[in-house]
Design a protein around this motif. Structure first.
Motif, PDB file in Angstrom:
ATOM      1  N   UNK A   1       0.856  -1.186   0.000  1.00 34.39           N
ATOM      2  CA  UNK A   1       0.000   0.000   0.000  1.00 34.39           C
ATOM      3  C   UNK A   1       0.894   1.239   0.000  1.00 34.39           C
ATOM      4  N   UNK A   2       1.411   1.658  -1.125  1.00 37.04           N
ATOM      5  CA  UNK A   2       2.345   2.769  -1.203  1.00 37.04           C
ATOM      6  C   UNK A   2       1.784   4.031  -0.581  1.00 37.04           C
ATOM      7  N   UNK A   3       2.717   4.911  -0.089  1.00 35.11           N
ATOM      8  CA  UNK A   3       2.310   6.170   0.509  1.00 35.11           C
ATOM      9  C   UNK A   3       1.522   6.993  -0.500  1.00 35.11           C
ATOM     10  N   UNK A   4       0.488   7.678   0.001  1.00 32.62           N
ATOM     11  CA  UNK A   4      -0.306   8.530  -0.875  1.00 32.62           C
ATOM     12  C   UNK A   4      -1.495   7.824  -1.466  1.00 32.62           C
ATOM     13  N   UNK A   5      -1.725   6.541  -1.140  1.00 35.85           N
ATOM     14  CA  UNK A   5      -2.840   5.801  -1.721  1.00 35.85           C
ATOM     15  C   UNK A   5      -4.137   6.064  -0.973  1.00 35.85           C
ATOM     16  N   UNK A   6      -4.025   6.699   0.200  1.00 33.35           N
ATOM     17  CA  UNK A   6      -5.227   7.036   0.945  1.00 33.35           C
ATOM     18  C   UNK A   6      -5.584   6.025   2.001  1.00 33.35           C
ATOM     19  N   UNK A   7      -5.041   4.837   1.977  1.00 35.27           N
ATOM     20  CA  UNK A   7      -5.336   3.813   2.958  1.00 35.27           C
ATOM     21  C   UNK A   7      -4.116   3.603   3.841  1.00 35.27           C
ATOM     22  N   UNK A   8      -4.375   3.552   5.135  1.00 32.48           N
ATOM     23  CA  UNK A   8      -3.267   3.419   6.080  1.00 32.48           C
ATOM     24  C   UNK A   8      -2.716   2.003   6.063  1.00 32.48           C
ATOM     25  N   UNK A   9      -1.412   1.889   5.911  1.00 29.39           N
ATOM     26  CA  UNK A   9      -0.776   0.580   5.889  1.00 29.39           C
ATOM     27  C   UNK A   9      -0.677   0.023   7.296  1.00 29.39           C
ATOM     28  N   UNK A  10      -0.784  -1.280   7.414  1.00 25.47           N
ATOM     29  CA  UNK A  10      -0.569  -1.962   8.686  1.00 25.47           C
ATOM     30  C   UNK A  10       0.774  -2.656   8.657  1.00 25.47           C
ATOM     31  N   UNK A  11       1.258  -3.018   9.849  1.00 25.35           N
ATOM     32  CA  UNK A  11       2.542  -3.713   9.910  1.00 25.35           C
ATOM     33  C   UNK A  11       2.452  -5.083   9.250  1.00 25.35           C
ATOM     34  N   UNK A  12       1.261  -5.705   9.306  1.00 22.57           N
ATOM     35  CA  UNK A  12       1.086  -6.994   8.635  1.00 22.57           C
ATOM     36  C   UNK A  12       1.243  -6.845   7.128  1.00 22.57           C
ATOM     37  N   UNK A  13       0.725  -5.737   6.575  1.00 19.78           N
ATOM     38  CA  UNK A  13       0.894  -5.474   5.145  1.00 19.78           C
ATOM     39  C   UNK A  13       2.373  -5.335   4.802  1.00 19.78           C
ATOM     40  N   UNK A  14       3.098  -4.623   5.657  1.00 22.17           N
ATOM     41  CA  UNK A  14       4.536  -4.442   5.445  1.00 22.17           C
ATOM     42  C   UNK A  14       5.244  -5.795   5.463  1.00 22.17           C
ATOM     43  N   UNK A  23       6.465 -10.823  13.470  1.00 18.07           N
ATOM     44  CA  UNK A  23       7.470 -10.545  14.508  1.00 18.07           C
ATOM     45  C   UNK A  23       8.773  -9.985  13.948  1.00 18.07           C
ATOM     46  N   UNK A  24       9.191 -10.494  12.768  1.00 17.15           N
ATOM     47  CA  UNK A  24      10.434  -9.987  12.174  1.00 17.15           C
ATOM     48  C   UNK A  24      10.278  -8.539  11.754  1.00 17.15           C
ATOM     49  N   UNK A  25       9.141  -8.206  11.141  1.00 13.11           N
ATOM     50  CA  UNK A  25       8.891  -6.812  10.764  1.00 13.11           C
ATOM     51  C   UNK A  25       8.884  -5.915  11.992  1.00 13.11           C
ATOM     52  N   UNK A  26       8.325  -6.414  13.102  1.00 12.40           N
ATOM     53  CA  UNK A  26       8.303  -5.642  14.339  1.00 12.40           C
ATOM     54  C   UNK A  26       9.703  -5.420  14.883  1.00 12.40           C
TER      55      UNK A  26
END
Length: 343
Positions: A1-14, A23-26
């Motif tokens: 979900x790239x920046x500026x798309x209007x929808x807030x990204x979650x850490x799970x998406x990342x 856990x690794x992303x965290x």
């Protein structure tokens, strides 16, 4: 979900986009050190791409990643070359390098093994690089108990085979230095070596002996001396060698600093380098090209050794398994003006 798309990204998406677990992303988000460097870089790229902002609305500021680097000698050209390679690699990896000397207690011995290790651990260090210093088995085990990654460069000793080390092809370097002098017609070749217990110095000595024996020569014990890898020791050894009843016509010195001391000993005896005495060093530090005449020497890729040591330390800190506990980088002979055919 790239920046500026209007929808807030979650850490799970990342995490999904980076191909890692949540856990690794965290861990990456919170600056934990137990993540492989390639994984950290990939996750950080996705965090930036998605413009990720934590639920509390504030970006987490990751603590600085820090490693310790200790020398037995901070001011030698050898140490400065390694320092440049290590700090360059640290900058590339986003890691700060704290430089110091091996700690010594008031009564002389190194501080207790666990005290040193725990101090580093409590300071948040990811690991420790030790250069040309002697470590006891107890100290190595203290670092292991503290969970600190450890890499040594050109160790004076190897307490156990599991210690991860970085060095150069010292034996090959000793062979090439001696063969160079043999090719110039020298047969009485001395060795001005390092400390008797230094593993890198012993490898250079064995290379020297192997080259002589391959040429059908028996190494002369009176032409082999040992001292520190320093100028005063080179001067002292050079003086002793040149005062022999049958002095050498060439000297292979186990470091550039030692070689410069040998050259000064020759000058004080009224001898010319290379006309009366050929000298070969080892390291190819900045001084080798600045002396007159320029020093023929075996080049160690010191800056590359520093880079490899830092990157290896980060791999250990991230829990990666290494293919080998010891890495050797190739040496090569650099010919300058301090060697010439025997008169």
């Amino acid at each position: 979900m790239p920046a500026g798309s209007g929808k807030r990204a979650t850490l799970q998406m990342v995490a999904d986009a980076a191909g890692v677990s949540l856990p690794t992303a965290s861990k990456v988000l919170n600056g934990r050190g137990d993540v492989a460097e390639a994984t950290r870089t990939r996750v950080e790229g996705v965090l930036r791409k998605y413009g990720y902002v934590p639920q509390n609305g504030r970006r987490t500021i990751a603590p600085a990643r820090v490693v310790d680097l200790v020398f037995d000698d901070l001011v030698s050209p050898y140490s400065l070359e390694l320092l440049r390679g290590i700090t360059d690699a640290g900058a590339e990896s986003g890691v700060d390098v704290v430089v110091g000397r091996v700690p010594v207690a008031d009564d002389g011995p190194l501080t207790p093994e666990d005290s040193w290790a725990q101090r580093l651990k409590s300071s948040g260090r990811e690991g420790l690089i030790v250069v040309t210093s002697e470590l006891s088995l107890a100290q190595v085990e203290g670092f292991a108990r503290a969970g600190l990654a450890l890499v040594v460069i050109d160790p004076l000793n190897l307490p156990r085979v599991e210690v991860t080390s970085v060095g150069a092809t010292n034996w090959n370097g000793g062979v090439s230095a001696t063969e160079h002098l043999l090719g110039l017609g020298h047969r009485r070749i001395a060795f001005a070596g390092g400390p008797v217990g230094a593993s890198c110095g012993q490898a250079r000595l064995h290379g020297y002996r192997a080259a002589l024996e391959n040429a059908g020569l028996t190494p002369d014990p009176e032409l082999v001396l040992h001292g520190a890898f320093e100028y005063p020791d080179g001067l002292e050894m050079g003086t002793r060698l040149l005062e022999l009843e049958n002095p050498p016509t060439a000297v292979f010195a186990a470091s550039d600093a030692t070689a410069l001391g040998v050259m000064e000993a020759a000058r004080r005896k009224g001898l010319r380098v290379p006309e009366d005495l050929s000298v070969v060093g080892f390291d190819d530090t900045m001084l080798a090209a600045l002396t007159t005449p320029g020093l023929t020497t075996v080049r160690q890729p010191l800056q590359d050794m520093g880079r490899v040591a830092l990157r290896t330390l980060l791999r250990l800190a991230a829990g990666e398994t290494l293919d080998s506990h010891h890495v050797e980088l190739a040496t090569n002979l650099v010919e300058r003006g301090s060697t010439a055919p025997i008169a």
